[in-house]
Design an enzyme around this catalytic site. Structure first.
Site, PDB file in Angstrom:
ATOM      1  N   LYS A   1      -1.526  -2.298  59.352  1.00 40.93           N
ATOM      2  CA  LYS A   1      -2.546  -3.308  59.668  1.00 40.93           C
ATOM      3  C   LYS A   1      -3.739  -2.635  60.350  1.00 40.93           C
ATOM      4  CE  LYS A   1       0.582  -6.996  59.069  1.00 40.93           C
ATOM      5  NZ  LYS A   1       1.893  -7.476  59.481  1.00 40.93           N
TER       6      LYS A   1
ATOM      7  N   HIS B   1       0.813  -7.418  64.681  1.00 36.41           N
ATOM      8  CA  HIS B   1      -0.583  -7.874  64.759  1.00 36.41           C
ATOM      9  C   HIS B   1      -1.181  -7.634  66.143  1.00 36.41           C
ATOM     10  CE1 HIS B   1      -1.268  -9.756  60.832  1.00 36.41           C
ATOM     11  NE2 HIS B   1       0.043  -9.956  60.844  1.00 36.41           N
TER      12      HIS B   1
ATOM     13  N   SER C   1       1.353 -14.131  63.036  1.00 38.94           N
ATOM     14  CA  SER C   1       0.364 -13.741  62.033  1.00 38.94           C
ATOM     15  C   SER C   1      -0.324 -14.910  61.350  1.00 38.94           C
ATOM     16  CB  SER C   1       1.033 -12.856  60.989  1.00 38.94           C
ATOM     17  OG  SER C   1       2.157 -13.509  60.438  1.00 38.94           O
TER      18      SER C   1
END
Ligand SMILES: *Cc1c(COP(=O)(O)O)cnc(C)c1O
Length: 406
Positions: free
Chosen positions: A254, A222, A194
């Site tokens: 996310k 991610h 990340s």
């Protein structure tokens, strides 16, 4: 904020009790080192632009990669479920029973990730606490730059720890050979890192896992919604076959744009976790509106990859322009855009000046990244237009020159 609350906060400034002085001391140390984290207060919804202190600023901070946090379809679905099912799940699922809605989310996530089974949890962080200690490994092999939630999950185990050099399959191999007598081995890595945006060599790591009969766990927080076909994540990115990654941890917080986490893999894995995973057994489930919005997001991802494509187009555009200006964007391979500064104080100053100029991009320092490697972490999203990014680039250029970085 209402006025009485503001007044109350003013009046609350009081003397620090002596047994709490150590906290005040640590806070001053952080301030002196430029490591104190001032959390900005947002006065608007998440989006390409935000309002901070009454001022409209370009948002380069959120992990809302696809702009789904504010998507009309997600809002509509959450509202419908809110009216029908209310706000809370009642208790933990093993005690209160589990809503069909949670089951539906798990099915659609399995379909999306192309795995046998999925278990939804309250967050990605929690998912790591649920799965890592429950695997009963006696040797754990973990990348030196793994996410804090993995580190904490490992801390909950009694396993011997082997921290291998970042993304180094050869160092992992050495460590696996050193621990060859361990009965149950578990390899854990982030899929996309990340803070740097680089991708773990999962193809090589999966081979090593097979050779050494180790379980392989990848935290794809991610990766989902970002890499692979339609944003299906790390396994799709590497064209891995079913089951090469034993455990995939994911987040709904996310790219999916909501909040929550999950664990995907075989049926026996999720069934085992339902019986043994402590955050599943002892902490309540996601709320109905969160689940409904997440389901809607995954449906969008499966039917249409235009947001994923736009994310990459924006990321590539922004990174190339920064490099052309002379900035160092590190080793990123994804839309995550680190702008390497070095010293934490300078990085904070850069971020502060950006905000003054109308660009919200956070400085990241120790302990999130190693000492001396502070950076601005700029997050572009599918919600940005090229004009938005140009406005950001102009500010990076001006301030970069002012601070003698380019
Ligand atoms: C963000 C992140 C998490 C935490 O996810 P949440 O859903 O926000 O708790 C876990 N692992 C990795 C690798 C992350 O980047």
């Amino acid at each position: 904020m209402n006025n009485s609350l503001k007044r109350f906060e003013f009046e609350k400034i009081m003397q620090i009790k002596s047994n709490q002085q150590f906290m005040a001391d640590e806070l001053s140390r952080l301030r002196d080192a430029g490591l104190y984290n001032r959390i900005p207060v947002l006065e608007s919804p998440q989006g390409a632009w935000l309002v901070i202190n009454g001022k409209k600023v370009l948002n380069l901070c959120s992990n809302n990669y696809l702009g789904l946090a504010n998507h009309p379809v997600l809002i509509e679905e959450a509202k419908n479920i809110l009216d029908e099912f209310g706000v809370g799940p009642g208790a933990v699922r093993t005690i209160a029973g589990t809503m069909q809605l949670h089951k539906d989310l798990e099915s659609i996530l399995s379909e999306f990730k192309k795995v046998e089974s999925t278990l939804a949890l309250q967050s990605g962080f929690v998912a790591n606490q649920a799965v890592i200690p429950t695997m009963g490994a006696d040797a754990i092999f973990t990348d030196s730059l793994n996410h804090a939630s993995i580190i904490d999950g490992v801390r909950l185990t009694k396993a011997s720890r082997f921290i291998y050099d970042h993304n180094s399959a050869s160092d992992l191999q050495n460590k696996l050979e050193k621990a060859k007598d361990a009965k149950r081995k578990l390899i854990i890595t982030d899929g996309v890192f990340s803070m740097d945006g680089d991708i773990a060599p999962i193809d090589e790591i999966a081979k090593l896992a097979t050779e050494h009969e180790a379980l392989l766990m990848v935290d794809d927080a991610h990766g989902e919604g970002v890499i692979g076909d339609h944003g299906r994540g790390i396994s799709s990115h590497f064209n891995l076959h079913d089951g090469e990654v034993d455990i995939e941890v994911g987040t709904l917080s996310k790219a999916v744009g909501v909040v929550g986490g999950f664990i995907s893999g075989s049926k026996v894995l999720t069934e085992y976790l339902e019986q043994k995973g402590r955050p599943f057994l002892f902490s309540s489930a996601l709320t109905p509106p969160d689940v409904a919005a997440s389901i809607a997001a995954v449906k969008i991802l499966m039917s249409d990859d235009s947001l994923v494509k736009k994310l990459w187009k924006n990321g590539n555009y922004f990174q190339k322009a920064l490099r052309d200006l002379g900035f160092d964007t590190g080793r990123t391979q994804t839309p995550i855009t680190p702008v390497m500064i070095g010293e934490a104080k300078k990085s904070s100053e850069f971020s502060r000046k950006l905000l003054e100029a109308g660009v919200f991009a956070m400085s990241i320092g120790f302990p999130t990244v190693p000492k001396g490697m502070a950076r601005i972490r700029a997050m572009v999203s599918a919600a940005h237009s090229i004009e938005d990014l140009d406005k950001g680039l102009e500010c990076f250029e001006n301030i970069g020159k002012e601070l003698n970085l380019i």
